[in-house]
Design an enzyme around this catalytic site. Sequence first.
Site, PDB file in Angstrom:
ATOM      1  N   SER A  96      77.185  58.733  65.500  1.00 39.43           N
ATOM      2  CA  SER A  96      78.173  57.678  65.287  1.00 39.43           C
ATOM      3  C   SER A  96      77.734  56.714  64.196  1.00 39.43           C
ATOM      4  O   SER A  96      76.538  56.551  63.927  1.00 39.43           O
ATOM      5  CB  SER A  96      78.394  56.892  66.577  1.00 39.43           C
ATOM      6  N   ASP A  97      78.707  56.066  63.571  1.00 42.89           N
ATOM      7  CA  ASP A  97      78.386  54.930  62.721  1.00 42.89           C
ATOM      8  C   ASP A  97      77.976  53.776  63.635  1.00 42.89           C
ATOM      9  O   ASP A  97      78.272  53.770  64.839  1.00 42.89           O
ATOM     10  CB  ASP A  97      79.567  54.547  61.838  1.00 42.89           C
ATOM     11  N   TYR A  98      77.294  52.806  63.059  1.00 44.99           N
ATOM     12  CA  TYR A  98      76.700  51.735  63.864  1.00 44.99           C
ATOM     13  C   TYR A  98      77.768  50.932  64.609  1.00 44.99           C
ATOM     14  O   TYR A  98      78.611  50.262  64.002  1.00 44.99           O
ATOM     15  CB  TYR A  98      75.891  50.804  62.972  1.00 44.99           C
ATOM     16  N   GLY A  99      77.718  51.015  65.933  1.00 46.03           N
ATOM     17  CA  GLY A  99      78.627  50.241  66.765  1.00 46.03           C
ATOM     18  C   GLY A  99      80.048  50.753  66.788  1.00 46.03           C
ATOM     19  O   GLY A  99      80.930  50.097  67.353  1.00 46.03           O
TER      20      GLY A  99
END
Length: 786
Positions: free
Chosen positions: A318-321
């Site tokens: 995933s991308d951050y957050g």
Amino acid sequence: MHLSRRALLGTAASLLAAPAALAATPLYRDAKAPTVMRVRDLLGRMTLEEKAAQLCCLWYSKSKILDVASGAFSPEKAAAGIPNGIGHVARPSDTAGAKIYFTESFRTPEDTVAFTNAVQRYAVESTRLGVPILFHEETAHGLATSGATSFPIPTALASSWDPELIEECFTLVARQARARGVGVGLSPVLDLIRDPRWGRSEEFFGEDTFLAGEMATASVRGLQGRARPIAKDRIFATLKHFVHGTPLGGVNLGPAEFSERTLRETYLPPFQKAISEGGAAVIMPSYNEVAGIPAHANRALLQQTGRELLGFKGAYFSDYGAIDQLVTLHRVAADRKEAATLAMRAGVDVDYPEGDCYAHLPDLVREGRVSIASIDAAVARVLALKFELGLFENPYVEAGKAARALSDPTGPALARKAAQRSIVLLKNDGLLPLRGDKPLKVAVVGPNSVQAMLGGYSGRPTAPVGLLEGLKAAAGAGVVIEQADGVWITKPLKPNARPETGTIRIVPPEENAARIAEAVALAQRSDVVILAVGDNEQVTRETVAAGFPGDRNSLGLFGDQDALVEAILATKKPVVGVLINGRPLTVTSLAQSANALVEAWYLGEQGGHALADVIFGKVNPGGKLTVSFPRSVGELPAYYNRHPSADTYPYVEGKRRPLFPFGHGLSFTTFEFSEPVLDRNEIRRGQSVRVSVDITNTGAREGDEVVQLYITDQVSSAPRPNLELKGFQRVSLKQGERKTVFFDLGSDALSLWDIDMKWTVEPGVFTISTGPSSAQLKRIKLTVAA
């Protein structure tokens, strides 16, 4: 060894049927055993909580494993904070997670290695199964840490039109990262500059699908190497971002609204090439909505498009957050448990950077909301990467080796070469190159004339060189160089603040007026002015919060720079304009009136030396634009390969045409192109054609030229662009030398998604065009028979 789809996606029952009894030497510990067998054996031994931990990460929450007072790793805190181990640790070079965004908080190589080894030792020696940790770092154009080599930003690297150079640069990046214990690099970025108002444009290779695919594949080959399993000095690449498209309004996180046809024709081909030819191991989904559904909840995108259409067999990180944003931004989930459920069903394997959502996976499995089979498939992909890296056999790294990797003298030399080959000469009336061996008074003016501009996701190189320092080092004894800022784009940041993340502080016009007057006085007593304007890392960057914007609603020179340009041009002194920037800018006045104009982008740690090499003629520029420069923001989109109907009528102000077109770039010498020649004028579907073109250096010195090949499908069942880049070669020619350049066009180059969305070559006539830019082409016809 690769995991087969059958092995990865097998049912939970088949995975759990593996022997669970502890043996003296468990199969997963046998380095000679096939990876698929090692993965299956280890999965069969893991509890649900241990599996979930492999899909989670630490970054902000490193306090779970660090002593607050000393900052050192604490086994006692780790035993309480991550009792089942942890799959990933984000950016180990950071001293304190999120603080990296605001302060100079990088670790030294020795400190980083001490940290990674300590965390790794806990995971390997103090958890039940001893599963090692996978560390990742940012590697957009260099390892993002102190002392690592800082290369030009991707837009500049691509302006070299030299994939071999790109591969060489990222080979060094991989070596510096792996020496610190890093196994995954968060690059390359495959997004396209289709709306340069978007601050993240500085991270992209350019506007063209084909070019981005070539550069992305070269980057992946540099990071991962050309063979699997990867070598001990390589790391896994992460393709980003799947699929940003072009956000509405050029605003970061904005929805990407496009048809399935546009997705397949424009945004997927770079991923396809980096997967099929580069073997990319990881893909990072994008933050935004893709055709109406957030990417991290978009099963059709990740599974049908990514795995089935593109054949991707690696892991989605995933991308951050971004999984949490399914709750906070997109509002398609009520809470983190529901967000985790959506992401797992879509096929996101790992929750970066904290695992806040995937920490709920054990409960979700017990509640029947997430299947154990999906957990096992995700964990299998993560474990396969760890086995391929050899982490189970060699989990630790050596501090001395990490330090030596950063001090390698090939780093600065390669960074300088990359910067030299990335510089684009946009205009020159003969003023350049300057004579550095004769008396000359040079005024170096502008807000970008001193500091080395590095761009976003940069580390902190040991000795970055700005323009003024480079010019002084290159000038002869008779050259007198004086400097004036002219204006400040923004007010200086607080000490130790990172420029790409500081709050924008506007400079009062009256303060800049005094600086302009000083610069004009300097220009008037000088023979020539080198005027360095553009962006800084505060006005062109990724927007990470409302208080740190990086997207713009215009593309002019920010602040009072236009006033400085007009004042310097009014002196009537010869002017060399130097653009140091992260996005295309509308600089019509400067382009029209300056004697010479150079596009430098952010050139990395050796940018000042490289610019001086070009300005004083030590290096003949050969770079080419990978993105069109519009005349005004109102003419967007400005990319060259629009469909015919996009330009049927002009604006009231006139026909839309670029200030500088895609592929444009001049030299200190001249070149002559022949008409393209085909080895046959008619082919059948499935056959290929060889295109040849002669190029001659007709000038007075050695130089580089980029031979570009485009096609135009004259009649097609679905509309095609006016021009499509399908090949390029950068060639070096001595004075008077002639070379023949060859291109082979096969089915893929001539294919399209037809009216029924089938990938095919349609019979008909194609125009084959070659030349030095998209606006200077010679043509020949090719017929494809049924």
